[in-house]
Every structure is written in structure tokens, then in C-alpha cells.
Write a protein that holds these residues in place. Structure first.
Motif, PDB file in Angstrom:
ATOM      1  N   LYS A 234     -40.155 -32.169 -20.528  1.00  0.00           N
ATOM      2  CA  LYS A 234     -39.962 -33.215 -19.514  1.00  0.00           C
ATOM      3  C   LYS A 234     -39.835 -34.574 -20.190  1.00  0.00           C
ATOM      4  N   ASN A 235     -40.697 -34.860 -21.165  1.00  0.00           N
ATOM      5  CA  ASN A 235     -40.635 -36.127 -21.886  1.00  0.00           C
ATOM      6  C   ASN A 235     -39.325 -36.266 -22.657  1.00  0.00           C
ATOM      7  N   ILE A 236     -38.863 -35.196 -23.265  1.00  0.00           N
ATOM      8  CA  ILE A 236     -37.615 -35.231 -24.024  1.00  0.00           C
ATOM      9  C   ILE A 236     -36.448 -35.564 -23.096  1.00  0.00           C
ATOM     10  N   PHE A 237     -36.368 -34.916 -21.949  1.00  0.00           N
ATOM     11  CA  PHE A 237     -35.271 -35.170 -21.016  1.00  0.00           C
ATOM     12  C   PHE A 237     -35.329 -36.593 -20.458  1.00  0.00           C
ATOM     13  N   SER A 238     -36.522 -37.083 -20.155  1.00  0.00           N
ATOM     14  CA  SER A 238     -36.613 -38.452 -19.641  1.00  0.00           C
ATOM     15  C   SER A 238     -36.257 -39.470 -20.722  1.00  0.00           C
TER      16      SER A 238
ATOM     17  N   ARG B 129     -34.144 -38.947 -23.204  1.00  0.00           N
ATOM     18  CA  ARG B 129     -32.685 -38.877 -23.379  1.00  0.00           C
ATOM     19  C   ARG B 129     -31.967 -39.644 -22.275  1.00  0.00           C
ATOM     20  N   ALA B 130     -32.458 -39.540 -21.047  1.00  0.00           N
ATOM     21  CA  ALA B 130     -31.854 -40.291 -19.943  1.00  0.00           C
ATOM     22  C   ALA B 130     -32.021 -41.791 -20.173  1.00  0.00           C
ATOM     23  N   GLU B 131     -33.201 -42.194 -20.618  1.00  0.00           N
ATOM     24  CA  GLU B 131     -33.447 -43.605 -20.913  1.00  0.00           C
ATOM     25  C   GLU B 131     -32.565 -44.082 -22.064  1.00  0.00           C
TER      26      GLU B 131
ATOM     27  N   LYS C 242     -28.060 -47.279 -24.011  1.00  0.00           N
ATOM     28  CA  LYS C 242     -26.792 -47.367 -24.740  1.00  0.00           C
ATOM     29  C   LYS C 242     -25.736 -48.054 -23.885  1.00  0.00           C
ATOM     30  N   SER C 243     -25.698 -47.741 -22.594  1.00  0.00           N
ATOM     31  CA  SER C 243     -24.711 -48.388 -21.723  1.00  0.00           C
ATOM     32  C   SER C 243     -25.028 -49.875 -21.561  1.00  0.00           C
ATOM     33  N   ILE C 244     -26.302 -50.220 -21.456  1.00  0.00           N
ATOM     34  CA  ILE C 244     -26.696 -51.629 -21.381  1.00  0.00           C
ATOM     35  C   ILE C 244     -26.324 -52.344 -22.676  1.00  0.00           C
TER      36      ILE C 244
END
Length: 107
Positions: free
Chosen positions: A30-34, A36-38, A43-45
Motif C-alpha cells: 500500500k505504501n509503495i503504491f501511494s 508511486r502515485a505521489e 513529476k507533473s508539478i
């Protein structure tokens, strides 16, 4: 007679250990997926900020240019050179807004 069940201590210990390991793995996933989303969001910011930085650096080059300064003074401050006459015309959008405001205030 009831048959009495013997508890197998190594089997219970192993079962508890497996359950704890599964919980730890689930929380880690769960921490890894969150994260990666962050990371994707950051990166977009970062990409947007780099584009803004490039734009601001280009504008900074213009700031020291006399023609750019003169143009901005004419546009933003409505300054004129000696002997020039400044004519201010209403924008169509502004004129329509003023007309509507005048009609509303009369009613």
C-alpha cells in the motif's frame, strides 16, 4: 468420551508468523503504491514548474531591454512621449458590460 485436541505449538506459532508477515507485506505494498502515485503527481508539478521557469527566464532577458521596458510602460502605465496624444478607446466587452450595468441601475 470427548476426544481432546492437542494444540501444536509450532503450528500455531507458524500460523501467527505467516499472518503477521502477510499484514506487513500488505501495508508495504500500500505504501509503495501511494508513493508511486505521489511521485507521478510531483513529476507533473515539476514539469509545469520547469516550463514556468523557462518562461520567466525568457521574460527576464527582456526586462533589461529598453524597447521592452518602453512597451510595458506604454501598455500598463499608459505613458506617452512628449508631443504624443493618448487616445483611450473602450473595449467592446467593457462597453457591453457598462451598458448592461446602466440599464440595470435604471430599473
Amino acid at each position: 468420551m470427548k476426544k481432546r485436541r492437542k494444540y501444536n505449538l509450532p503450528r500455531i506459532t507458524l500460523t501467527i508468523f505467516i499472518i503477521i508477515a502477510m499484514v506487513v507485506v500488505a501495508v508495504s505494498l500500500k505504501n509503495i503504491f501511494s508513493l508511486r502515485a505521489e511521485q507521478k503527481e510531483l513529476k507533473s508539478i515539476n514539469k509545469a514548474l520547469l516550463a514556468e521557469k523557462a518562461s520567466l527566464q525568457e521574460e527576464l532577458k527582456n526586462v533589461n531591454d529598453f524597447e521592452y521596458i518602453e512597451e510595458q510602460a506604454r501598455i500598463q502605465l499608459r505613458l506617452v512621449k512628449p508631443g504624443e496624444i493618448l487616445y483611450i478607446l473602450e473595449d467592446e466587452d467593457q462597453a457591453e458590460t457598462d451598458d448592461k450595468a446602466g440599464k440595470d441601475s435604471k430599473n
